[in-house]
Design a protein around this motif. Structure first.
Motif, PDB file in Angstrom:
ATOM      1  N   TRP A  98       4.958   4.008   1.880  1.00 20.69           N
ATOM      2  CA  TRP A  98       4.682   2.709   1.688  1.00 20.69           C
ATOM      3  C   TRP A  98       4.566   1.790   2.874  1.00 20.69           C
ATOM      4  O   TRP A  98       5.200   2.155   3.837  1.00 20.69           O
ATOM      5  CB  TRP A  98       5.632   2.151   0.599  1.00 20.69           C
ATOM      6  CG  TRP A  98       6.752   1.428   1.125  1.00 20.69           C
ATOM      7  CD1 TRP A  98       7.119   0.153   1.691  1.00 20.69           C
ATOM      8  CD2 TRP A  98       8.156   2.421   1.468  1.00 20.69           C
ATOM      9  NE1 TRP A  98       8.531   0.390   2.188  1.00 20.69           N
ATOM     10  CE2 TRP A  98       9.102   1.365   1.942  1.00 20.69           C
ATOM     11  CE3 TRP A  98       8.550   3.650   1.074  1.00 20.69           C
ATOM     12  CZ2 TRP A  98      10.401   1.632   2.196  1.00 20.69           C
ATOM     13  CZ3 TRP A  98      10.006   3.853   1.444  1.00 20.69           C
ATOM     14  CH2 TRP A  98      10.710   2.987   1.971  1.00 20.69           C
ATOM     15  N   ILE A  99       3.891   0.743   2.862  1.00 24.42           N
ATOM     16  CA  ILE A  99       3.366  -0.241   3.577  1.00 24.42           C
ATOM     17  C   ILE A  99       3.622  -1.619   2.968  1.00 24.42           C
ATOM     18  O   ILE A  99       2.647  -1.816   2.165  1.00 24.42           O
ATOM     19  CB  ILE A  99       2.133  -0.126   4.418  1.00 24.42           C
ATOM     20  CG1 ILE A  99       2.011   1.391   4.882  1.00 24.42           C
ATOM     21  CG2 ILE A  99       1.944  -1.027   5.559  1.00 24.42           C
ATOM     22  CD1 ILE A  99       0.509   1.636   5.185  1.00 24.42           C
ATOM     23  N   VAL A 101       8.956   5.857   4.773  1.00 25.15           N
ATOM     24  CA  VAL A 101       8.471   7.244   4.150  1.00 25.15           C
ATOM     25  C   VAL A 101       9.665   7.689   3.178  1.00 25.15           C
ATOM     26  O   VAL A 101      10.816   7.482   3.413  1.00 25.15           O
ATOM     27  CB  VAL A 101       8.759   8.394   5.440  1.00 25.15           C
ATOM     28  CG1 VAL A 101       8.824   9.712   5.002  1.00 25.15           C
ATOM     29  CG2 VAL A 101       7.283   7.982   6.107  1.00 25.15           C
ATOM     30  N   VAL A 102       9.282   8.320   2.096  1.00 26.36           N
ATOM     31  CA  VAL A 102      10.036   8.923   1.249  1.00 26.36           C
ATOM     32  C   VAL A 102       9.953  10.508   1.274  1.00 26.36           C
ATOM     33  O   VAL A 102       8.930  11.064   1.174  1.00 26.36           O
ATOM     34  CB  VAL A 102       9.782   8.447  -0.365  1.00 26.36           C
ATOM     35  CG1 VAL A 102      10.760   9.078  -1.173  1.00 26.36           C
ATOM     36  CG2 VAL A 102       9.731   6.959  -0.366  1.00 26.36           C
ATOM     37  N   GLU A 135      -2.004  -1.322  -3.800  1.00 28.80           N
ATOM     38  CA  GLU A 135      -3.072  -0.026  -3.563  1.00 28.80           C
ATOM     39  C   GLU A 135      -2.301   0.915  -3.522  1.00 28.80           C
ATOM     40  O   GLU A 135      -1.371   1.227  -2.454  1.00 28.80           O
ATOM     41  CB  GLU A 135      -3.890  -0.373  -2.341  1.00 28.80           C
ATOM     42  CG  GLU A 135      -4.697  -1.560  -2.414  1.00 28.80           C
ATOM     43  CD  GLU A 135      -5.349  -1.839  -1.084  1.00 28.80           C
ATOM     44  OE1 GLU A 135      -6.248  -1.261  -0.809  1.00 28.80           O
ATOM     45  OE2 GLU A 135      -4.851  -2.854  -0.354  1.00 28.80           O
ATOM     46  N   MET A 136      -2.392   1.973  -4.384  1.00 31.11           N
ATOM     47  CA  MET A 136      -1.889   3.275  -4.358  1.00 31.11           C
ATOM     48  C   MET A 136      -2.734   4.454  -4.421  1.00 31.11           C
ATOM     49  O   MET A 136      -3.895   4.401  -5.149  1.00 31.11           O
ATOM     50  CB  MET A 136      -0.834   3.371  -5.756  1.00 31.11           C
ATOM     51  CG  MET A 136       0.266   2.596  -5.535  1.00 31.11           C
ATOM     52  SD  MET A 136       1.302   2.812  -4.356  1.00 31.11           S
ATOM     53  CE  MET A 136       1.928   4.761  -4.563  1.00 31.11           C
ATOM     54  N   VAL A 137      -2.457   5.590  -3.584  1.00 29.87           N
ATOM     55  CA  VAL A 137      -3.184   6.633  -3.509  1.00 29.87           C
ATOM     56  C   VAL A 137      -2.370   7.889  -4.121  1.00 29.87           C
ATOM     57  O   VAL A 137      -1.175   7.884  -3.530  1.00 29.87           O
ATOM     58  CB  VAL A 137      -3.786   7.011  -2.339  1.00 29.87           C
ATOM     59  CG1 VAL A 137      -4.511   8.568  -2.299  1.00 29.87           C
ATOM     60  CG2 VAL A 137      -4.679   6.027  -1.637  1.00 29.87           C
ATOM     61  N   ARG A 193       0.736  -1.096   0.052  1.00 35.62           N
ATOM     62  CA  ARG A 193      -0.044  -0.054   0.019  1.00 35.62           C
ATOM     63  C   ARG A 193       0.871   1.241  -0.014  1.00 35.62           C
ATOM     64  O   ARG A 193       1.830   1.134   0.489  1.00 35.62           O
ATOM     65  CB  ARG A 193      -0.956   0.112   1.244  1.00 35.62           C
ATOM     66  CG  ARG A 193      -1.839  -0.957   1.281  1.00 35.62           C
ATOM     67  CD  ARG A 193      -2.718  -0.991   2.406  1.00 35.62           C
ATOM     68  NE  ARG A 193      -1.736  -1.810   3.381  1.00 35.62           N
ATOM     69  CZ  ARG A 193      -2.039  -1.767   5.090  1.00 35.62           C
ATOM     70  NH1 ARG A 193      -3.033  -1.205   5.158  1.00 35.62           N
ATOM     71  NH2 ARG A 193      -1.273  -2.489   5.723  1.00 35.62           N
ATOM     72  N   GLY A 194       0.454   2.176  -0.627  1.00 32.56           N
ATOM     73  CA  GLY A 194       1.425   3.285  -0.701  1.00 32.56           C
ATOM     74  C   GLY A 194       0.657   4.771  -1.133  1.00 32.56           C
ATOM     75  O   GLY A 194      -0.275   4.720  -1.611  1.00 32.56           O
ATOM     76  N   VAL A 195       1.063   5.851  -0.930  1.00 29.60           N
ATOM     77  CA  VAL A 195       0.809   7.072  -0.981  1.00 29.60           C
ATOM     78  C   VAL A 195       1.772   8.186  -1.645  1.00 29.60           C
ATOM     79  O   VAL A 195       3.044   7.875  -1.177  1.00 29.60           O
ATOM     80  CB  VAL A 195       0.313   7.911   0.255  1.00 29.60           C
ATOM     81  CG1 VAL A 195      -0.151   9.199   0.092  1.00 29.60           C
ATOM     82  CG2 VAL A 195      -0.672   6.943   0.881  1.00 29.60           C
ATOM     83  N   ALA A 196       1.398   8.664  -2.792  1.00 29.12           N
ATOM     84  CA  ALA A 196       2.276   9.274  -3.575  1.00 29.12           C
ATOM     85  C   ALA A 196       1.820  10.737  -3.565  1.00 29.12           C
ATOM     86  O   ALA A 196       1.137  11.136  -4.513  1.00 29.12           O
ATOM     87  CB  ALA A 196       2.630   8.854  -4.818  1.00 29.12           C
TER      88      ALA A 196
END
Length: 262
Positions: free
Chosen positions: A208-209, A216-217, A164-166, A138-141
């Motif tokens: 990301w998980i 964390v980036v 799963e990306m947001v 799972r991630g957030v960008a």
């Protein structure tokens, strides 16, 4: 009460050497001067202050730590560890705004990887390593660097992971509009194991998980400053809350919902 706590804190920090010595073993003052390699007058002042706040007690001419003293030393050691973690991460954290919702507890037990001038994109390999071993990602960008889009996709495909990306709305629009990223993005969108949602990402770091760790980036205007990786329960709880909050307000993207310029 607050003043008492601050005084204990100050004394525990300033008299840490003596406190540690008596936590390990009861000592006389003469023995303490040898153990901490300090003058008798300095030891006298330290013992007097530690006695005064209840961190040390005297028994048969020897000084030993109370339970409060043992707890105080543990707190001091935890403080030193936290400060070391902050010190290690300061070059990365300094690129984030002061109001960034990054819980300081995320640093506890974390590994920090900072970009080196000779390998400006080297730290992103740590993210790809995490993805390659994952079954579920799972991630957030809030941002996407075009040169990393295909390696990210390849790493996810190599592990056969469910993804799963947001993505931030502006980033998603840029990926679709740019010829250099459009085809790669559409390939991801047609992959049954990848779900991409459009949302408003209110922070400037990526997230990301996986099953084994979270990361964390941290971006700069010219690339990636570094990544912070953690596998503690506290880090997981924080990261999952962030992801679930954003996912709840995000909208899944499908091919039918994409408008392409001819």
């Amino acid at each position: 009460m607050a003043d008492d706590g601050r005084r204990i804190e100050d004394i525990a920090l300033s008299r840490e050497q003596v406190l540690r010595a008596v936590v390990l073993e009861a000592h006389s003052k003469r023995e303490l001067t040898e153990v901490v390699e300090s003058s008798r007058s300095t030891v006298d002042r330290a013992i007097r202050e530690l006695l005064d706040v209840g961190l040390v007690t005297q028994r048969d001419g020897r000084y030993e730590a109370t339970l409060a003293g043992e707890c105080a030393l543990e707190a001091v050691e935890a403080f030193h560890e936290r400060m070391q973690q902050v010190s290690s991460a300061r070059g990365v954290l300094g690129c984030l705004p002061p109001d960034t919702p990054l819980d300081s507890a995320f640093l506890d037990g974390a590994d920090v990887y900072t970009t080196m001038p000779e390998m400006p994109d080297g730290v992103i390999q740590r993210l790809f390593e995490s993805i390659e071993g994952a079954c579920h990602l799972r991630g957030v960008a809030p941002a996407v660097l075009s040169g990393h889009l295909k390696p990210f996709y390849d790493a996810a495909k190599a592990s056969d992971a469910d993804v799963e990306m947001v993505l931030d709305s502006d980033v998603l629009d840029q990926l679709i509009a740019a010829p250099s990223t459009r085809d790669i993005f559409l390939s991801q969108l047609t992959d049954d194991r990848i779900t991409i949602s459009r949302g408003n990402v209110p922070f400037s770091f990526g997230l990301w998980i996986t099953e084994t760790e979270v990361g964390v980036v941290v971006y700069t205007d010219t690339g990636i400053r570094g990544v912070i990786v953690n596998d503690t329960d506290t880090a997981y709880s924080w990261a999952e809350r962030r992801f679930e909050e954003l996912s709840a307000d995000a909208s899944e993207i499908t091919m039918d919902g994409i408008e392409l310029d001819e």
